[in-house]
Design a protein around this motif. Sequence first.
Motif, PDB file in Angstrom:
ATOM      1  N   VAL A 139       0.844  -1.200   0.000  1.00 49.75           N
ATOM      2  CA  VAL A 139       0.000   0.000   0.000  1.00 49.75           C
ATOM      3  C   VAL A 139       0.882   1.254   0.000  1.00 49.75           C
ATOM      4  O   VAL A 139       1.965   1.265   0.595  1.00 49.75           O
ATOM      5  CB  VAL A 139      -0.967  -0.005   1.212  1.00 49.75           C
ATOM      6  N   HIS A 140       0.421   2.306  -0.698  1.00 49.58           N
ATOM      7  CA  HIS A 140       1.149   3.577  -0.715  1.00 49.58           C
ATOM      8  C   HIS A 140       0.190   4.741  -0.472  1.00 49.58           C
ATOM      9  O   HIS A 140      -0.743   4.926  -1.252  1.00 49.58           O
ATOM     10  CB  HIS A 140       1.870   3.787  -2.047  1.00 49.58           C
ATOM     11  N   PRO A 141       0.430   5.512   0.581  1.00 55.08           N
ATOM     12  CA  PRO A 141      -0.366   6.722   0.823  1.00 55.08           C
ATOM     13  C   PRO A 141       0.193   7.882  -0.004  1.00 55.08           C
ATOM     14  O   PRO A 141       1.209   8.473   0.368  1.00 55.08           O
ATOM     15  CB  PRO A 141      -0.184   6.964   2.329  1.00 55.08           C
ATOM     16  N   CYS A 166       4.991   9.324  -1.883  1.00 55.10           N
ATOM     17  CA  CYS A 166       4.394   8.413  -0.902  1.00 55.10           C
ATOM     18  C   CYS A 166       4.709   8.926   0.498  1.00 55.10           C
ATOM     19  O   CYS A 166       5.828   9.328   0.773  1.00 55.10           O
ATOM     20  CB  CYS A 166       4.957   7.012  -1.086  1.00 55.10           C
ATOM     21  N   THR A 226       4.537   7.062   3.255  1.00 54.70           N
ATOM     22  CA  THR A 226       5.339   6.133   4.031  1.00 54.70           C
ATOM     23  C   THR A 226       6.756   6.570   3.684  1.00 54.70           C
ATOM     24  O   THR A 226       7.273   6.244   2.615  1.00 54.70           O
ATOM     25  CB  THR A 226       5.068   4.678   3.629  1.00 54.70           C
ATOM     26  N   HIS A 242       9.499   4.955   1.854  1.00 54.96           N
ATOM     27  CA  HIS A 242       9.248   4.664   0.432  1.00 54.96           C
ATOM     28  C   HIS A 242       9.667   5.842  -0.442  1.00 54.96           C
ATOM     29  O   HIS A 242      10.119   5.649  -1.575  1.00 54.96           O
ATOM     30  CB  HIS A 242       7.773   4.354   0.183  1.00 54.96           C
ATOM     31  N   LEU A 249       9.966   6.717  -4.369  1.00 55.02           N
ATOM     32  CA  LEU A 249       8.561   6.982  -4.692  1.00 55.02           C
ATOM     33  C   LEU A 249       8.259   8.478  -4.558  1.00 55.02           C
ATOM     34  O   LEU A 249       7.504   8.909  -3.690  1.00 55.02           O
ATOM     35  CB  LEU A 249       7.639   6.127  -3.817  1.00 55.02           C
TER      36      LEU A 249
END
Length: 495
Positions: free
Chosen positions: A407-409, A461, A463, A466, A471
């Motif tokens: 998952v990526h916020p 992202c 996180t 990441h 990202l």
Amino acid sequence: MPSRPDLVRRVSAACALTAAAGLAALAWSSTLLGEYSVMTMGPAGALGRGHAGHDAEAGSGAAAGSTSVTELVADPLRKPDVRIRLVAGSQTIDVPGGHPFQGYTVNGTSPGPTIRARQGDLVEAVFVNESVGAGATLHWHGMDVPNAADGVAGITQDAVPVGGQHTYRFVAEDPGTYWYHSHQLSHEQVERGLLGAVVVEPAVPSPNGGSTEALALLHVYGGQHTLNGRALDEHVPAEPGSTVRIRVINTDQGTASVWSAAPFRVAAIDGREVKAPAVIQDRSVLVPAGGRVDITMQAPAHGAARLNVGGARSIFIGSMTGDEPGARQPSATLDFLAYGSPAPLGFEAASPDRTFDYTIGRRPGVIDGRPGNFWTINGRLYPDAPMFNVRQGDVVLMHLRNESGEVHPMHLHGHHVLVLSRDGIPAKGSPWWIDSLDIHPGESYDVAFVADNPGIWTDHCHTLEHAVDGLVAHVMYEGITTPFTINGRAGNHPE
Ligand code: C2O
Ligand code: CU
């Protein structure tokens, strides 16, 4: 500083060496980026597919009449309505109910002071770095500030060295719940506490109510789950029947859950009020890393209602006599795609001027001399990530797709983004405006925003590990330039 073609040459030279002779160490040093400008990132001519012939003209770099990010400021003549001095330090953080933690503070505590403003106020924050050795900045997460106040080291400013200071000025245009945090070595500095809350009160009270309110800032300090900096539950006194608004802020690196055995509503998401939010029962509400939700709940006639925030902590709302037992976490989750009632959007999302893909993948590679299994964007490895070139006034459509298995916020600076659809299913509830959106493995989202805030804006992202691992991409407005660099003498490392 190396130009874009230089960067590409270094990377391909490195690949050739590795293949030829396995000279790994030499190959890594050949991929060292050295000092570089964000403006050199992205494949040349990485333009959106657009109408109106924009493609042919845009993205030609520093056009005539270019504007520096430093010029994109709030009215310099206007007197501030809210003035605050924020001093960052490196020290032991006292965690009531837990163990002390070696981290970063703002004005001696973590979280730092909550900044409160009224909608329309001009906020002036004087940021002083007392003892954060690597330098620090402040970014106003979720607030669509002018670019010069965005606080990204190496893009909108230099990291503030020990003994230095930097002034941020912006108008708090949109009411809601936000937060601030360092955007220098953010994966380390945010995790270690260089952060605090921002609350912008509405000029006109929201129909969603909540005259009594409380903050629920979630953060993990060295494995300790805290609520407003304490490893303890909290009590919010409230008259029976009155509506209480709990502003939940997820400052952590992963998704947080909120739930209750008592009925509640989500009054706002990422600082935007939900239109006609329905009562929620037997559902967990998921808050992405960096995201916020305002929960409204009624204080019961007797005792207290318990709101579980982030799994480990609870808030008791009502009178202190209640000892509401903990409820099991509902496994069903609330879907914001169909929550609340539709309302006018204020722009034509159906006819975008630009369309971009932001597809997240993963593969082994080397970034800045560091080998690893890195995140990719549209198949490319940092700093070869796409540059999303836009022009002021554009309606921008982005297809976000997650093929990376985690998952990526995703978080775009400087803009609020409207969710149009997920996996092809159109949104049909209240307009779902976000600045932080969890994209689960295999999911795709269509989102849109209006390019109404010129600058160079990070789209990464949240996180934050990441982001360090590749990202991160950028939205760059035509004609905007930055004098700041990454990896240079100022020691800027935004991620
Ligand atoms: Cu909350 Cu680029 O950050
Ligand atoms: Cu991620």
